[in-house]
Scaffold this active site. Sequence first.
Site, PDB file in Angstrom:
ATOM      1  N   SER A 129     -33.532  18.498   7.612  1.00 31.86           N
ATOM      2  CA  SER A 129     -32.795  17.329   7.140  1.00 31.86           C
ATOM      3  C   SER A 129     -31.298  17.538   7.256  1.00 31.86           C
ATOM      4  CB  SER A 129     -33.136  17.031   5.679  1.00 31.86           C
ATOM      5  OG  SER A 129     -32.352  15.936   5.231  1.00 31.86           O
ATOM      6  N   LYS A 182     -40.772  17.713   3.417  1.00 30.85           N
ATOM      7  CA  LYS A 182     -39.780  16.849   4.070  1.00 30.85           C
ATOM      8  C   LYS A 182     -40.135  15.373   3.871  1.00 30.85           C
ATOM      9  CE  LYS A 182     -36.269  15.619   6.634  1.00 30.85           C
ATOM     10  NZ  LYS A 182     -36.489  14.439   7.370  1.00 30.85           N
ATOM     11  N   HIS A 185     -38.988  14.479   0.528  1.00 30.25           N
ATOM     12  CA  HIS A 185     -37.525  14.378   0.608  1.00 30.25           C
ATOM     13  C   HIS A 185     -37.135  12.984   1.097  1.00 30.25           C
ATOM     14  CE1 HIS A 185     -33.861  14.292   3.047  1.00 30.25           C
ATOM     15  NE2 HIS A 185     -33.355  15.184   2.223  1.00 30.25           N
ATOM     16  N   ASN A 186     -37.807  12.541   2.147  1.00 29.19           N
ATOM     17  CA  ASN A 186     -37.446  11.240   2.708  1.00 29.19           C
ATOM     18  C   ASN A 186     -37.820  10.097   1.772  1.00 29.19           C
ATOM     19  OD1 ASN A 186     -36.697  12.793   4.900  1.00 29.19           O
ATOM     20  ND2 ASN A 186     -37.372  11.260   6.373  1.00 29.19           N
ATOM     21  N   GLU A 189     -35.155  10.002  -0.604  1.00 26.57           N
ATOM     22  CA  GLU A 189     -33.992   9.431   0.110  1.00 26.57           C
ATOM     23  C   GLU A 189     -34.069   7.891   0.089  1.00 26.57           C
ATOM     24  OE1 GLU A 189     -33.298  11.177   4.108  1.00 26.57           O
ATOM     25  OE2 GLU A 189     -33.426   9.131   4.883  1.00 26.57           O
TER      26      GLU A 189
HETATM   27  C1  6PG Z   1     -32.934  13.464   7.206  1.00 26.48           C
HETATM   28  C2  6PG Z   1     -33.295  12.020   7.395  1.00 26.48           C
HETATM   29  C3  6PG Z   1     -33.818  11.809   8.764  1.00 26.48           C
HETATM   30  C4  6PG Z   1     -33.838  10.353   9.167  1.00 26.48           C
HETATM   31  C5  6PG Z   1     -35.090   9.702   8.695  1.00 26.48           C
HETATM   32  C6  6PG Z   1     -34.945   8.405   7.988  1.00 26.48           C
HETATM   33  O1  6PG Z   1     -33.458  14.030   6.266  1.00 26.48           O
HETATM   34  O2  6PG Z   1     -32.132  13.985   7.977  1.00 26.48           O
HETATM   35  O3  6PG Z   1     -34.263  11.642   6.469  1.00 26.48           O
HETATM   36  O4  6PG Z   1     -35.045  12.454   8.877  1.00 26.48           O
HETATM   37  O5  6PG Z   1     -32.707   9.692   8.865  1.00 26.48           O
HETATM   38  O6  6PG Z   1     -35.842   9.599   9.845  1.00 26.48           O
HETATM   39  O7  6PG Z   1     -35.423   7.409   8.757  1.00 26.48           O
HETATM   40  P1  6PG Z   1     -35.822   5.946   8.369  1.00 26.48           P
HETATM   41  O8  6PG Z   1     -34.860   5.433   7.345  1.00 26.48           O
HETATM   42  O9  6PG Z   1     -35.671   5.266   9.687  1.00 26.48           O
HETATM   43  O10 6PG Z   1     -37.233   5.989   7.924  1.00 26.48           O
END
Ligand code: 6PG
Length: 472
Positions: A129, A182, A185-186, A189
């Site tokens: 990430s 991960k 994590h997303n 996010e």
């Molecule tokens: C990271 C991000 C990276 C990317 C994702 C989000 O941790 O560096 O999460 O993996 O920005 O793919 O993508 P979407 O918002 O398109 O789902």
Amino acid sequence: MSGNADIAVIGLGVMGANLARNFRSRGLTVAVHNRRTEVTEHLLAEHGAEGFVACTTPEELVAALKTPRVVVLMVTAGQAVDAVIASIGEHLEPGDILVDGGNSHYADTERRSVAAAAHDLLYVGMGVSGGEEGALLGPSMMPGGDTRAWPVIRPLMEKAAAVGQGTCVAWCGRGGAGHYTKMVHNGIEYGDMQLLGEVFTLMRDGLGMDAPAQAEVFEGWNRGRLSSFLVEITAGIVASRDPQGAGPLVDAILDEAGQKGTGRWTSVQAVEAGVPLPTITAAVDARAISSRRAQRTAARAVLPRGVARIPELAVEDLEQALYAAKLASYAQGFDLLRTASEERGYGIDLGEVARIWTAGCIIRAAFLGRVREAFQRDPELPSLVLDPSFAEELATALPAWRRVVAAAVIAGIPVPALSASLAWIDQVRGERGAAQLIQAQRDWFGAHTYRRLDAPDAPIHTDWASLERLHR
Ligand code: 6PG
């Protein structure tokens, strides 16, 4: 045959090229390869002086590496990963290590691990990430898979990873643990981004604040307990002028959020595991609603619009609501990680995960240092919101949080993640709720039984239709 390269990177798109450059900048000898040679040529034209061992075939790449070989795949998640594994796998030898550094689904990683093990190859699924800049300057790295690979790849990854509370790489666990971590994590996010989006709309539409005023608030928050990369860039975004107009660029952007899928995977996993994840799921749903433009346009023409100003809302209340909702969201995300780790035997150390998220990754934040401390204090902590210091902050934030959600609802400004987090807290701490009635309904129509408060170990069924009715 073996060579002197320390590590190989296959897939030289922006992330792969930047990671290769990162390894190189730390003094490693880096072999690089891309299926389409023009991509390799592009890297060499731009950064060839940095000194890569460029290879035109998988065979050549394998020959360039020291043994045991470490090959990092930086290709688009999905079939491309299988294709690259097939092309390189036949040239590798037992004990060599394949590291998938893309955003692969953890289930694919588990399938590939089993297939690789059948050929005595050590497979690692590694979440990376930090976006393009992170890959180049120091990402957060979440490797998991064949444990025997860790001592070999550890010194290499530690050189490239970001430094926060220590070096931001840690072994996440067996099988698909790295990619699972991960994925969560997303999901987190997505939750953070949605919450920030909601306070942004409250400032703009509810409080009528102009862009510089919004930026000032986000900048202030970035100096406090909300200090994080996402708050920092949000401050930068709201303050940015549209190069083609006079107002803020953000107001010129189509209100339709994209998604590659990792946030959605997190929600799907949570539903399957029976772990409540309302904040993140609200964020995934909000992106889906935003992208259904035709439906939104049709709805605007028919349904009344309810947006009104809410001048009585205090910016301090917004800070409290944002912080508390974020805390709830992280509590849910870590709950999912812990449940998956137990069910799948990953062995994920939640404190370590919080530590490697303190720098390099998209959700990096001062707050994660405190999450780490909470899990250090009590590794068995059932939920982050039960940590005494977080629980105290939550109790302080609740009145302000309620004011924000209530005002937003009355004004017609959607705050799905702020309100879903609040409802989650109210449910978690609630003594008696809707489940009592649901159990009665299930028993009435399906004889599914229920348990009484005064005899909780004995499920009983009642013929509800025959019961005497209470009257006023
Ligand atoms: C990271 C991000 C990276 C990317 C994702 C989000 O941790 O560096 O999460 O993996 O920005 O793919 O993508 P979407 O918002 O398109 O789902």
